[in-house]
Scaffold this motif. Sequence first.
Motif, PDB file in Angstrom:
ATOM      1  N   THR A 212      63.309  29.493  18.419  1.00 20.10           N
ATOM      2  CA  THR A 212      63.291  30.746  19.680  1.00 20.10           C
ATOM      3  C   THR A 212      63.865  32.261  19.096  1.00 20.10           C
ATOM      4  OG1 THR A 212      65.570  29.643  19.920  1.00 20.10           O
ATOM      5  CG2 THR A 212      63.449  28.540  21.541  1.00 20.10           C
ATOM      6  N   GLU A 213      64.298  32.103  17.837  1.00 22.77           N
ATOM      7  CA  GLU A 213      65.110  33.473  17.538  1.00 22.77           C
ATOM      8  C   GLU A 213      65.359  33.211  15.992  1.00 22.77           C
ATOM      9  OE1 GLU A 213      69.147  34.567  18.103  1.00 22.77           O
ATOM     10  OE2 GLU A 213      69.826  32.268  18.465  1.00 22.77           O
ATOM     11  N   PHE A 214      65.097  34.464  15.371  1.00 28.59           N
ATOM     12  CA  PHE A 214      65.564  33.994  13.787  1.00 28.59           C
ATOM     13  C   PHE A 214      66.292  35.733  13.645  1.00 28.59           C
ATOM     14  CE2 PHE A 214      60.979  34.011  13.233  1.00 28.59           C
ATOM     15  CZ  PHE A 214      61.006  33.056  12.642  1.00 28.59           C
ATOM     16  N   LYS A 215      67.500  34.014  12.903  1.00 28.46           N
ATOM     17  CA  LYS A 215      69.074  34.844  12.178  1.00 28.46           C
ATOM     18  C   LYS A 215      68.436  35.102  10.686  1.00 28.46           C
ATOM     19  CE  LYS A 215      71.659  32.599  15.829  1.00 28.46           C
ATOM     20  NZ  LYS A 215      70.710  31.498  15.970  1.00 28.46           N
ATOM     21  N   ARG A 216      69.665  36.319  10.688  1.00 25.32           N
ATOM     22  CA  ARG A 216      69.705  36.390   9.297  1.00 25.32           C
ATOM     23  C   ARG A 216      71.209  35.955   8.657  1.00 25.32           C
ATOM     24  NH1 ARG A 216      69.500  43.400   9.637  1.00 25.32           N
ATOM     25  NH2 ARG A 216      70.417  42.833   7.519  1.00 25.32           N
ATOM     26  N   THR A 217      71.023  35.565   7.547  1.00 28.68           N
ATOM     27  CA  THR A 217      72.416  34.743   6.817  1.00 28.68           C
ATOM     28  C   THR A 217      73.435  35.454   6.553  1.00 28.68           C
ATOM     29  OG1 THR A 217      71.370  35.714   4.509  1.00 28.68           O
ATOM     30  CG2 THR A 217      70.435  33.853   5.046  1.00 28.68           C
ATOM     31  N   VAL A 279      55.137  27.415  14.537  1.00 26.09           N
ATOM     32  CA  VAL A 279      56.626  26.193  14.785  1.00 26.09           C
ATOM     33  C   VAL A 279      57.477  26.869  15.944  1.00 26.09           C
ATOM     34  CG1 VAL A 279      57.330  24.661  13.429  1.00 26.09           C
ATOM     35  CG2 VAL A 279      57.418  27.257  12.671  1.00 26.09           C
ATOM     36  N   LEU A 280      56.681  28.107  16.295  1.00 23.87           N
ATOM     37  CA  LEU A 280      57.123  29.533  16.890  1.00 23.87           C
ATOM     38  C   LEU A 280      57.282  28.810  18.752  1.00 23.87           C
ATOM     39  CD1 LEU A 280      56.193  33.114  15.723  1.00 23.87           C
ATOM     40  CD2 LEU A 280      58.551  31.092  15.331  1.00 23.87           C
ATOM     41  N   GLU A 281      58.436  29.091  19.331  1.00 22.07           N
ATOM     42  CA  GLU A 281      58.255  28.465  20.756  1.00 22.07           C
ATOM     43  C   GLU A 281      56.944  29.603  21.212  1.00 22.07           C
ATOM     44  OE1 GLU A 281      61.952  27.506  23.778  1.00 22.07           O
ATOM     45  OE2 GLU A 281      61.221  29.628  23.516  1.00 22.07           O
ATOM     46  N   PRO A 282      57.428  31.213  21.008  1.00 20.22           N
ATOM     47  CA  PRO A 282      56.706  31.925  22.447  1.00 20.22           C
ATOM     48  C   PRO A 282      54.952  31.285  22.016  1.00 20.22           C
ATOM     49  CG  PRO A 282      57.634  32.884  20.988  1.00 20.22           C
ATOM     50  CD  PRO A 282      58.013  31.880  20.419  1.00 20.22           C
TER      51      PRO A 282
END
Lengths: 317, 486
Positions: A212-217, A279-282
């Motif tokens: 649902t979202e991407f975050k940076r390390t 695998v993306l939700e949207p």
Amino acid sequence: MKLKAGIYWGAGCGGCDVAVLDVHELILTVAEKMDLLFWPIALDFKYDDVRGMDDGEFDIVLYNGAVRNSENEEIARLLRKKSKVMVALGACAHLGGLPGLANFHSKDDLLKRVYIESESTINEEGTIPQEYWKEAGLPLELPRFYGTVKTLDQVVDVDYYIPGCPPVPQQIVNALVAVWEGNLPPKGSVIGAGSRTLCDECSRVKEEKEITEFKRTSEVITDPEKCLLEQGLLCLGPVTREGCGSRCINTNVPCRGCYGPLEGVPDQGIRMLSALASVLEPKEEEAIDELINQIPDPLRTFHRFSVAASILRRKKI
Amino acid sequence: MKRVEIDPITRLEGHGKISIFIDDDGSVTNAFLQIPELRGFEKFVEGLPIEEIPRIMPRICGVCPAAHHMAAGKAVDAVYGADIPSVAKKLRELYYMAHYVHSHAAHFYALAAPDFVLGPDAPKASRNVLGLIEKVGLEIGGEVLKQRRISQEIQIMVGGRATHPVWNIPGGVTKALSEEDRDKIKELAIGQLEFAEFSIKLFADIVLANQGYLDLIVGDVFEQVTNYMGLVDENNKVNFYHGKVRVVDPEGNEVVKYDESEYLQHVAEHVEPYSYLKYPYLKDRGWQGFKEGMGTPLFQANPLPRLNVSDGFATPKAQEHYEKMFETVGGKPCHKLLVNHWARLIEILYAAERMVELINDGEITDPNVRIIPSTTPTEGVGIVEAPRGTLTHHYWTDENGIVTKANLIVGTTNNHASISMAIKKVAQKLIKPGGEVSDGLLNTVEMAFRLYDPCFSCATHSLPGQMPLVVEIMDLDGEILNTVSR
């Protein structure tokens, strides 16, 4: 009858040579089985010695590093001619490796940044290193710096590949053992690594969650037990060959794909895009765009080690 | 006029080359070192997320990846102005100490020692690490291999990987040290310490006790008078991971002591058209060409320079040997280049002692090894002492933490001019009118490189201690008059 082996590096970093040294005590076994007849960083054999050898005299040559100047290429061709088995050792020889990121820039931009623009450089005359130069009337030459980083197999015929940045030392030993036992797989094979994906090897728990979202390390402290991708960190595990021992993932850091794609996959980065798509939700284009835009610099993240080997090859300048 | 070419010699990527020009009367007019390699890291990291930098920069060099990992790690913290948890600093330093043992030990045993243990005139086939092991016996040889393996394993336990670590991140490190691994390292560190002491003793027995070698060390062939640079702590003690950069002149007076963020005020780099590698110098003195002595803008950075700029070590055993070394070589600063080998071994001892201190620190297994930076990223500089000299990483980012610019001054680069001058000096001392360009010359030239442990050469970390050398003597039209090879 001892086997004859050679090791050489082109545009690499020495990490593959350290990986050879990192077989530690096994180096003594290697030395019993093989005569190292060429290892310029180490042994007293010269290009001329190699030129004087019979064609195919080396049983095996390990070439690490990419091809990015005229000297790398010349020696790659020479070694190919003199060896029965030519192995691309490590990510640079295999895929272009990290230095392949230079293919996003022109040769002139690279030279300009380093020699002219660099904040610590004082170069009022705008001096750039020259292939041919007379210093006080004395002639000096340098290898020609190429505009494009190439993989080894873009320059010569390659028999086998040992992937990784750097390869796991034991895998190098395994390749050498395969040679002295006459137990080599079909030409073109990747040796040392496995045939599944890194996800198959990874011990983290996957819940088959949609992303649902991407975050940076740098933005998140992850759960050490759970799949990094499902925690929103872009991880190339799904499209990367197993064999590294999950050494980055076990450090709580996502995979960047140094072991390269699986058998028959022509482009690791594009494969990652298609893996992500599933695998993306949207499901709506706009929402997908919004999510993908959370990944900074996707191109060089998906192709971190494989630009030179990808269908992109280089940026059009 | 003749040209003597030594090609290839061993370099960071591919090869370096030396061209020596000899007058008709047989004396050396000039000598040039050329570095044929460039990969352009400073350009191609533009546009990358700053948090990727610590895992990318180690690929500059597979021999000293930890140095780039640490300089980059400190720089990305600075980009965010992040003060990382103290346990993270200690873990990084612990990792780095193990790296030092690996790097210095590999250099001494795989590259330098064969010259001394087997002798400069040993058959070339045996003058390497395998020959060395044969000579000193499997018991000692096996121990050397084992201790180098352990130094790599300690790095893996602490930071996940030895070559190309991925563990530093803005705000700290990504993995804490488990108590189980701490206990293992406690054991192993004692062995590392014993190994360091053994190595110094070996050096004393084999090199210092040999009058011929001692004469070579304190003679004037391998001597160079420049400024010296190195990182020191608040008491001017040697430190590899943090402190200020101190520069002293050839008489030992402090020229400057600067904070990492101030490097651009003090150091500049010069470009020559015949090498891809630049030449750093003290900025306010201006580039004056290749000259040594008081007033030169050139400086060296390496084990001996680090000892020259400092007032000693913060650990007792290393301090003891520091004092003994300077006493033996006639005081500080020392300009005898081969003493670098001795200084390097004392640094292994310091690294091992410091490793023992850190692993016994009660805080070392604290799980809170990271903070999440919350400030707007701008720019930052990180400096550490790489095994081969002061290493500077500098990054600029936009407000989203995307790299806009990068500038690096790499450890060995600091010594580039000095290595060039050393080669010229050795050539001029050894190539005499009417004399023969012999194998002995080649070996001595080779030793002039080797003492720098140049990081454009992973020869330092691979099997034998010999470079492939051929000297072709040609006239200016390229007509080969004579070829000498080993």
